[in-house]
Design an enzyme around this catalytic site. Sequence first.
Site, short mmCIF file in Angstrom:
data_model
loop_
_atom_site.label_atom_id
_atom_site.label_comp_id
_atom_site.label_asym_id
_atom_site.label_seq_id
_atom_site.Cartn_x
_atom_site.Cartn_y
_atom_site.Cartn_z
N HIS A 10 0.82 -1.21 0.00
CA HIS A 10 0.00 0.00 0.00
C HIS A 10 0.85 1.26 0.00
O HIS A 10 0.41 2.32 -0.42
CB HIS A 10 -0.90 0.04 1.24
N HIS A 18 5.46 7.10 6.36
CA HIS A 18 5.12 6.48 5.07
C HIS A 18 4.56 7.55 4.15
O HIS A 18 4.40 8.70 4.55
CB HIS A 18 4.13 5.33 5.28
N HIS A 44 1.95 8.84 0.68
CA HIS A 44 0.74 8.72 -0.15
C HIS A 44 0.94 9.54 -1.42
O HIS A 44 1.62 10.57 -1.39
CB HIS A 44 -0.49 9.26 0.60
N HIS A 91 3.28 10.86 6.11
CA HIS A 91 2.65 10.74 7.43
C HIS A 91 3.66 10.20 8.44
O HIS A 91 4.17 9.09 8.28
CB HIS A 91 1.44 9.80 7.36
N THR A 93 -6.28 6.76 7.89
CA THR A 93 -6.81 6.95 6.53
C THR A 93 -6.84 5.63 5.76
O THR A 93 -7.10 5.61 4.56
CB THR A 93 -6.00 7.99 5.73
N THR A 94 -6.51 4.53 6.44
CA THR A 94 -6.59 3.20 5.84
C THR A 94 -7.47 2.33 6.74
O THR A 94 -7.61 2.62 7.93
CB THR A 94 -5.19 2.56 5.74
ZN LIG Z 1 -0.88 7.59 5.88
#
Ligand SMILES: [Zn+2]
Length: 282
Positions: free
Chosen positions: A118, A145, A147, A164, A231-232
Amino acid sequence: MPSRLIRTAALGAAAALAAATVTACGTSAAADRSTSAGPGATTPSAPAGGHAPRTPHWSYEGAEGPEHWATLSEDFATCGKGRAQSPIDLDADLAVETDAPVTVHYGRVTAELVNNGHTVQATVSPGSGSGIVVDGTTYQLRQFHFHLPSEHTEDGEHAAMEMHFVHEDDKGGLAVLGVLMRAGRGHSAFTDLWQHLPAEEGGRSRLTRPLDLTRFLPGDRDQYRYEGSLTTPPCTEGVKWTVLEDQVGVTPRQVAAYRELFPRSNRPVRPRNDREVGHVHR
Ligand SMILES: [Zn+2]
């Protein structure tokens, strides 16, 4: 008893975070070991056929995309029902000026990168001493991580990417610092890191040199603050969000290289509902 219950609930949130950030279809990736202090951190790395439940597969597009997350598992119900979800649009005109900045205390850290299907996540070695202070509570940095494009928008506009930084306090509460990444020419703090991005799902790479995290932050610490969620999936709420208003530079080449790994990895913005978004001018 109540304090134990609170701790259990908090650890659940941390475990959920670990699960949310590491699981990928078909690979357990065992990426969660050092993500969180929660006992549930072992869950996603259980071998197939083991006793631990597996997090259902989810993605950013198609039948397992964000609009379907809530239906993929009972554990993901909050993704649909939650009233305090992330990300959101950050609207300067609607934000309320406050005088309570989140302070960032980052230094050099060692980290291991993992491609979990992801995102590319950098799991920070314990005891780094890097963290943030939110309303008097210290949160230690666990991982960061990426996005693409950004998850938060500013006045409706996406940035090229978003970073993030995920922190945890000693009760398992979560606080995330979001840094928007603007594509442009010139200096990029990400050059070293990008040389180590694991291209394959489940791939890992240990950074040979410590990272100076302050280089990943803009000089100006003006910030938005609000109460949101992961957010996941499972979209757990109760996450303290801080998003810096200024952006940090990344080169168009680096954005393109990341897009090769993950063509799209943002959850669309969610309704703000009745939440207040604070703005701190530092
Ligand atoms: Zn994130």
